[in-house]
Write a protein that holds these residues in place. Sequence first.
Motif, PDB file in Angstrom:
ATOM      1  N   MET A   1     -12.121  -0.264  -1.447  1.00  0.00           N
ATOM      2  CA  MET A   1     -11.378  -1.485  -1.706  1.00  0.00           C
ATOM      3  C   MET A   1     -11.668  -2.085  -3.080  1.00  0.00           C
ATOM      4  SD  MET A   1      -9.189  -2.686   0.477  1.00  0.00           S
ATOM      5  CE  MET A   1      -8.837  -3.220   2.098  1.00  0.00           C
ATOM      6  N   PRO A   2     -12.939  -2.163  -3.495  1.00  0.00           N
ATOM      7  CA  PRO A   2     -13.184  -2.719  -4.836  1.00  0.00           C
ATOM      8  C   PRO A   2     -12.432  -1.950  -5.923  1.00  0.00           C
ATOM      9  CG  PRO A   2     -15.227  -2.680  -3.620  1.00  0.00           C
ATOM     10  CD  PRO A   2     -14.213  -1.939  -2.788  1.00  0.00           C
ATOM     11  N   ALA A   3     -12.301  -0.627  -5.752  1.00  0.00           N
ATOM     12  CA  ALA A   3     -11.575   0.168  -6.742  1.00  0.00           C
ATOM     13  C   ALA A   3     -10.114  -0.265  -6.811  1.00  0.00           C
ATOM     14  CB  ALA A   3     -11.684   1.651  -6.404  1.00  0.00           C
ATOM     15  N   MET A   4      -9.538  -0.612  -5.673  1.00  0.00           N
ATOM     16  CA  MET A   4      -8.149  -1.048  -5.644  1.00  0.00           C
ATOM     17  C   MET A   4      -7.978  -2.348  -6.444  1.00  0.00           C
ATOM     18  SD  MET A   4      -5.605  -1.612  -2.366  1.00  0.00           S
ATOM     19  CE  MET A   4      -6.919  -2.239  -1.376  1.00  0.00           C
ATOM     20  N   ILE A   5      -8.949  -3.232  -6.361  1.00  0.00           N
ATOM     21  CA  ILE A   5      -8.877  -4.500  -7.093  1.00  0.00           C
ATOM     22  C   ILE A   5      -9.020  -4.253  -8.588  1.00  0.00           C
ATOM     23  CG2 ILE A   5     -10.045  -6.714  -7.442  1.00  0.00           C
ATOM     24  CD1 ILE A   5     -10.570  -6.599  -4.368  1.00  0.00           C
ATOM     25  N   ARG A   6      -9.921  -3.343  -8.963  1.00  0.00           N
ATOM     26  CA  ARG A   6     -10.038  -2.979 -10.389  1.00  0.00           C
ATOM     27  C   ARG A   6      -8.732  -2.391 -10.899  1.00  0.00           C
ATOM     28  NH1 ARG A   6     -15.255  -1.136  -9.029  1.00  0.00           N
ATOM     29  NH2 ARG A   6     -14.443   0.966  -8.785  1.00  0.00           N
ATOM     30  N   GLU A   7      -8.135  -1.509 -10.095  1.00  0.00           N
ATOM     31  CA  GLU A   7      -6.859  -0.896 -10.484  1.00  0.00           C
ATOM     32  C   GLU A   7      -5.763  -1.948 -10.646  1.00  0.00           C
ATOM     33  OE1 GLU A   7      -5.829   2.363 -11.154  1.00  0.00           O
ATOM     34  OE2 GLU A   7      -7.970   2.780 -11.247  1.00  0.00           O
ATOM     35  N   ALA A   8      -5.700  -2.889  -9.727  1.00  0.00           N
ATOM     36  CA  ALA A   8      -4.699  -3.961  -9.828  1.00  0.00           C
ATOM     37  C   ALA A   8      -4.875  -4.718 -11.137  1.00  0.00           C
ATOM     38  CB  ALA A   8      -4.805  -4.906  -8.634  1.00  0.00           C
ATOM     39  N   ALA A   9      -6.124  -5.000 -11.493  1.00  0.00           N
ATOM     40  CA  ALA A   9      -6.394  -5.720 -12.739  1.00  0.00           C
ATOM     41  C   ALA A   9      -5.996  -4.883 -13.947  1.00  0.00           C
ATOM     42  CB  ALA A   9      -7.871  -6.099 -12.815  1.00  0.00           C
ATOM     43  N   GLU A  10      -6.354  -3.605 -13.923  1.00  0.00           N
ATOM     44  CA  GLU A  10      -6.044  -2.728 -15.055  1.00  0.00           C
ATOM     45  C   GLU A  10      -4.548  -2.562 -15.261  1.00  0.00           C
ATOM     46  OE1 GLU A  10      -8.233   0.915 -14.609  1.00  0.00           O
ATOM     47  OE2 GLU A  10     -10.152  -0.158 -14.559  1.00  0.00           O
ATOM     48  N   GLY A  31     -20.737  -7.334   5.651  1.00  0.00           N
ATOM     49  CA  GLY A  31     -21.204  -5.959   5.568  1.00  0.00           C
ATOM     50  C   GLY A  31     -22.376  -5.766   4.623  1.00  0.00           C
ATOM     51  N   GLY A  32     -22.786  -6.845   3.965  1.00  0.00           N
ATOM     52  CA  GLY A  32     -23.903  -6.747   3.037  1.00  0.00           C
ATOM     53  C   GLY A  32     -23.549  -6.090   1.718  1.00  0.00           C
ATOM     54  N   HIS A  33     -22.275  -6.057   1.382  1.00  0.00           N
ATOM     55  CA  HIS A  33     -21.807  -5.441   0.129  1.00  0.00           C
ATOM     56  C   HIS A  33     -21.761  -6.500  -0.970  1.00  0.00           C
ATOM     57  CE1 HIS A  33     -20.693  -1.970   2.545  1.00  0.00           C
ATOM     58  NE2 HIS A  33     -20.073  -2.788   3.366  1.00  0.00           N
ATOM     59  N   TRP A  34     -22.901  -7.102  -1.246  1.00  0.00           N
ATOM     60  CA  TRP A  34     -22.950  -8.265  -2.124  1.00  0.00           C
ATOM     61  C   TRP A  34     -22.664  -7.933  -3.577  1.00  0.00           C
ATOM     62  CZ3 TRP A  34     -27.694  -8.339   1.136  1.00  0.00           C
ATOM     63  CH2 TRP A  34     -27.440  -8.954   2.359  1.00  0.00           C
ATOM     64  N   GLN A  35     -23.143  -6.782  -4.034  1.00  0.00           N
ATOM     65  CA  GLN A  35     -22.854  -6.397  -5.420  1.00  0.00           C
ATOM     66  C   GLN A  35     -21.361  -6.130  -5.599  1.00  0.00           C
ATOM     67  OE1 GLN A  35     -25.034  -6.833  -7.747  1.00  0.00           O
ATOM     68  NE2 GLN A  35     -26.630  -7.292  -6.259  1.00  0.00           N
ATOM     69  N   ASP A  36     -20.750  -5.468  -4.611  1.00  0.00           N
ATOM     70  CA  ASP A  36     -19.297  -5.261  -4.655  1.00  0.00           C
ATOM     71  C   ASP A  36     -18.570  -6.593  -4.641  1.00  0.00           C
ATOM     72  OD1 ASP A  36     -19.428  -2.494  -4.752  1.00  0.00           O
ATOM     73  OD2 ASP A  36     -19.179  -2.243  -2.583  1.00  0.00           O
ATOM     74  N   ALA A  37     -19.065  -7.523  -3.831  1.00  0.00           N
ATOM     75  CA  ALA A  37     -18.431  -8.847  -3.760  1.00  0.00           C
ATOM     76  C   ALA A  37     -18.488  -9.542  -5.109  1.00  0.00           C
ATOM     77  CB  ALA A  37     -19.096  -9.710  -2.686  1.00  0.00           C
TER      78      ALA A  37
END
Length: 163
Positions: A1-10, A31-37
């Motif tokens: 999912m984080p990759a999708m947000i980067r792609e949207a921005a790019e 989920g404890g994905h704090w760095q991704d958040a």
Amino acid sequence: MPAMIREAAEWGFHEYGWRLAWTMTDFLARGGHWQDAAMVHRTALEAAVRLDDPHARAQAHLGLGQAKADTGGLADARTHYRLALQLFGQLDDRVGQAHVLRSLAWLSRHQGDLDAAVQHAQRSLDLLRADNSDPAAIANSLNHLGWYHALRGENRQALTLCS
């Protein structure tokens, strides 16, 4: 999912980028994905700035505040929460302000300032009651406020609020 947000921005899909980030907030935190958040909400903030959208900026600051708090960056979290509160205030968004204030209450409690936690939680509750749109959010705020009173040893008030 984080990759999708980067792609949207790019690709310049800034509206989708910040909205996807906000949609993922609970999933990433629980989920404890704090760095991704943190990465996702930084990207969302960049998108919001490009859009010149104060609501999107407020949401991104709130998300960044949560990510910073989850990773121990309490001073940074407070900064982002304050910026979000200011933006939601300018937009006269009571519910947004209430969510930020609830986060500030949590942060204050974790920094050992129960008086500030109670003040923020009370303001959050007052805003939600004034908005009168979400009974579940009001109940949640009553519970938070009751908990902070319990931590201060004010058990009668805590029981009344949590009832």
